[in-house]
Scaffold this active site. Sequence first.
Site, PDB file in Angstrom:
ATOM      1  N   VAL A  13       2.124   8.220  90.160  1.00 38.78           N
ATOM      2  CA  VAL A  13       1.009   9.124  89.852  1.00 38.78           C
ATOM      3  C   VAL A  13       1.452  10.580  89.962  1.00 38.78           C
ATOM      4  O   VAL A  13       1.141  11.405  89.101  1.00 38.78           O
ATOM      5  CB  VAL A  13      -0.217   8.835  90.748  1.00 38.78           C
ATOM      6  CG1 VAL A  13      -1.343   9.815  90.460  1.00 38.78           C
ATOM      7  CG2 VAL A  13      -0.701   7.406  90.547  1.00 38.78           C
ATOM      8  N   CYS A  14       2.208  10.908  91.001  1.00 37.89           N
ATOM      9  CA  CYS A  14       2.689  12.285  91.178  1.00 37.89           C
ATOM     10  C   CYS A  14       3.662  12.666  90.068  1.00 37.89           C
ATOM     11  O   CYS A  14       3.638  13.798  89.576  1.00 37.89           O
ATOM     12  CB  CYS A  14       3.350  12.457  92.541  1.00 37.89           C
ATOM     13  SG  CYS A  14       2.246  12.154  93.932  1.00 37.89           S
ATOM     14  N   GLU A  15       4.505  11.732  89.681  1.00 40.68           N
ATOM     15  CA  GLU A  15       5.437  11.975  88.579  1.00 40.68           C
ATOM     16  C   GLU A  15       4.671  12.279  87.300  1.00 40.68           C
ATOM     17  O   GLU A  15       4.942  13.272  86.611  1.00 40.68           O
ATOM     18  CB  GLU A  15       6.339  10.755  88.377  1.00 40.68           C
ATOM     19  CG  GLU A  15       7.271  10.886  87.193  1.00 40.68           C
ATOM     20  CD  GLU A  15       8.058   9.610  86.928  1.00 40.68           C
ATOM     21  OE1 GLU A  15       8.129   9.218  85.734  1.00 40.68           O
ATOM     22  OE2 GLU A  15       8.604   9.017  87.876  1.00 40.68           O
TER      23      GLU A  15
END
Length: 169
Positions: free
Chosen positions: A60-62
């Site tokens: 998700v952060c990527e």
Amino acid sequence: MARTVNLKGNPVTLVGPELKVGDRAPEAVVVTKDLQEKIVGGAKDVVQVIITVPSLDTPVCETETKKFNEIMAGMEGVDVTVVSMDLPFAQKRFCESFNIQNVTVASDFRYRDMEKYGVLIGEGALKGILARAVFIIDKEGKVAYVQLVPEITEEPNYDEVVNKVKELI
């Protein structure tokens, strides 16, 4: 009452003050992927977007970082910083792997200054890392927008962020 966000439906407590629209944005020192200190928050000659994420090594952060890099590519008068607790060496590798050039990726590992923004997770498996949030700071150094994503495993509302940035620049 303690402020919380959820990790897969389970609440985790956040440490630090709750920043609201109209509050002065505190200055926080973060460390860029090139080991340079950068001050985020406070008054500047550009609109600032401060994005906090748990770790660039999560899907998700990527996705979020790549999306903001893409969205902010053509915007003038805005300074975007993605902050995590990842070490700068890992952040540099991430930026090189995904050609991240339109946002600054920085770490809060040295000073833990993002606690001033109330996004430090204070308990559970993710204790000591940052919750997923977006802060937009106007040129006068006031908080113009806050999005604390209620479920850590979900992405923020990108359209809201872009619309607010366009309104301010």
